[in-house]
Design a protein around this motif. Structure first.
Motif, PDB file in Angstrom:
ATOM      1  N   TYR A 186       0.807  -1.189  -0.011  1.00  0.00           N
ATOM      2  CA  TYR A 186       0.083  -0.106  -0.038  1.00  0.00           C
ATOM      3  C   TYR A 186       0.906   1.269   0.074  1.00  0.00           C
ATOM      4  CZ  TYR A 186      -3.534  -3.488   1.567  1.00  0.00           C
ATOM      5  OH  TYR A 186      -4.234  -4.417   1.633  1.00  0.00           O
ATOM      6  N   LYS A 231      -9.352   8.564  10.509  1.00  0.00           N
ATOM      7  CA  LYS A 231     -10.045   7.157  10.568  1.00  0.00           C
ATOM      8  C   LYS A 231     -11.239   7.278   9.765  1.00  0.00           C
ATOM      9  CE  LYS A 231      -8.528   5.908  15.187  1.00  0.00           C
ATOM     10  NZ  LYS A 231      -9.034   5.594  16.834  1.00  0.00           N
ATOM     11  N   GLU A 279     -10.490   6.792   6.398  1.00  0.00           N
ATOM     12  CA  GLU A 279     -10.085   5.395   6.190  1.00  0.00           C
ATOM     13  C   GLU A 279     -11.229   4.736   5.576  1.00  0.00           C
ATOM     14  OE1 GLU A 279      -7.972   3.808   9.200  1.00  0.00           O
ATOM     15  OE2 GLU A 279      -5.845   4.576   8.653  1.00  0.00           O
ATOM     16  N   LYS A 280     -12.332   5.096   6.388  1.00  0.00           N
ATOM     17  CA  LYS A 280     -13.604   4.101   5.951  1.00  0.00           C
ATOM     18  C   LYS A 280     -14.126   4.790   4.671  1.00  0.00           C
ATOM     19  CE  LYS A 280     -15.175   3.682  10.748  1.00  0.00           C
ATOM     20  NZ  LYS A 280     -16.113   3.859  11.865  1.00  0.00           N
ATOM     21  N   GLU A 339     -11.343   3.534   2.061  1.00  0.00           N
ATOM     22  CA  GLU A 339     -11.068   2.053   2.122  1.00  0.00           C
ATOM     23  C   GLU A 339      -9.495   2.180   1.981  1.00  0.00           C
ATOM     24  OE1 GLU A 339     -13.145  -0.378  -0.751  1.00  0.00           O
ATOM     25  OE2 GLU A 339     -15.043   0.398   0.003  1.00  0.00           O
ATOM     26  N   TYR A 340      -8.928   2.814   2.660  1.00  0.00           N
ATOM     27  CA  TYR A 340      -7.460   2.728   2.486  1.00  0.00           C
ATOM     28  C   TYR A 340      -6.912   3.149   4.006  1.00  0.00           C
ATOM     29  CZ  TYR A 340      -3.885   2.457  -0.978  1.00  0.00           C
ATOM     30  OH  TYR A 340      -3.233   2.130  -2.126  1.00  0.00           O
ATOM     31  N   ASN A 341      -5.767   2.199   4.603  1.00  0.00           N
ATOM     32  CA  ASN A 341      -5.341   2.555   5.809  1.00  0.00           C
ATOM     33  C   ASN A 341      -4.398   3.393   6.003  1.00  0.00           C
ATOM     34  OD1 ASN A 341      -4.374   2.100   8.529  1.00  0.00           O
ATOM     35  ND2 ASN A 341      -4.341  -0.102   8.420  1.00  0.00           N
ATOM     36  N   TRP A 342      -4.682   4.744   6.031  1.00  0.00           N
ATOM     37  CA  TRP A 342      -3.946   5.820   5.946  1.00  0.00           C
ATOM     38  C   TRP A 342      -2.839   5.862   7.315  1.00  0.00           C
ATOM     39  CZ3 TRP A 342      -2.926   7.783   1.622  1.00  0.00           C
ATOM     40  CH2 TRP A 342      -4.226   7.863   0.473  1.00  0.00           C
TER      41      TRP A 342
END
Length: 250
Positions: A93, A145, A148-149, A152-155
């Motif tokens: 990622y 957060k 992120e939702k 759909e990416y875990n920043w």
């Protein structure tokens, strides 16, 4: 549209060669350029395996456009071929984010439809990644957060991964691939992009992008639906911060 047996055979021959190598010299596949029916069939064959055909003049490429495509490079293969043995998906990622930033350096933060520079030094890429990561790290944790939702990416994970990479040896010359530094990580990403015919090494720690890359960037990276607003997220905050800086000087 009805097709003759010859056209089907010619089209399948072209598709087979592209499926085997991923690309071919345009002169070798002249019928794809000159014969509309053959071209339509080849495009249909490629679509059946979730790929698209890209013609750049000198070469013709078959490029996967979905992760379900059998020609898509899996995360496991990327880790096996390019990353250290303990690499996880978060490393991939982070690779993708640095690639977005790399292309943004060539396309003026995606504000231009044509490249605004012909080459990019590695240190400029590193500076750009550091700048964008620093900007994203200023976002409130709860707000991050929420993003992120949405995307759909875990920043948060990406920022933590970048922060964890040792940045103390950036000025050491002739670093090898084992050196745990941000620059060596970018060199790993560069090697992946070179293998995919996306960038070319032009010497002096500088690189350029290929015609294949230009088509992919214009067709997919600048398409809002394909990126789900990721470009707006990465570059939007930087622009807003720039406006705030300008306002403070008034």
């Amino acid at each position: 549209m009805e097709f003759k047996d010859r056209e089907v055979i010619e089209a399948f021959n072209i598709y087979s060669r592209l499926a085997l190598k991923g690309h071919e010299d345009s002169d070798e596949l002249r019928l794809y350029i000159t014969d509309e029916k053959v071209r339509e069939l080849v495009d249909e064959f490629a679509a059946e395996v979730d790929c698209t055909i890209i013609s750049t003049g000198e070469y013709i490429y078959m490029v996967p456009i979905a992760t379900i495509s059998p020609f898509h490079i899996s995360n496991e293969e990327i880790k096996r071929r390019y990353l250290p043995s303990k690499a996880v998906n978060m490393d991939i990622y982070l690779m993708y984010v640095t690639i977005i930033i790399l292309f943004g350096e060539f396309y003026d933060s995606y504000q231009s439809v044509e490249p605004t520079r012909s080459f990019l030094p590695m240190y400029k890429w590193l500076e750009a990644v550091n700048t964008h990561m620093a900007t994203l790290s200023e976002i409130d944790a709860e707000e991050l957060k929420a993003f992120e939702k949405e995307y759909e990416y875990n920043w948060i994970g990406i920022l933590e991964k970048w922060d964890a990479i040792d940045d103390l040896r950036e000025n050491v010359k002739n670093q090898d691939a084992r050196t745990n530094s941000r620059l060596s990580f970018l060199n790993t990403v560069k090697r992946f992009l070179e293998d995919q015919d996306i960038v070319i090494d032009i010497g002096n720690d500088e690189m350029g992008i290929t015609e294949k890359a230009k088509v992919i960037i214009q067709r997919y990276y600048m398409d809002y639906e394909h990126n789900r607003g990721i470009l707006d997220f990465i570059y939007g905050f930087e622009r807003e911060r720039g406006k705030d800086r300008d306002a403070n000087h008034i």
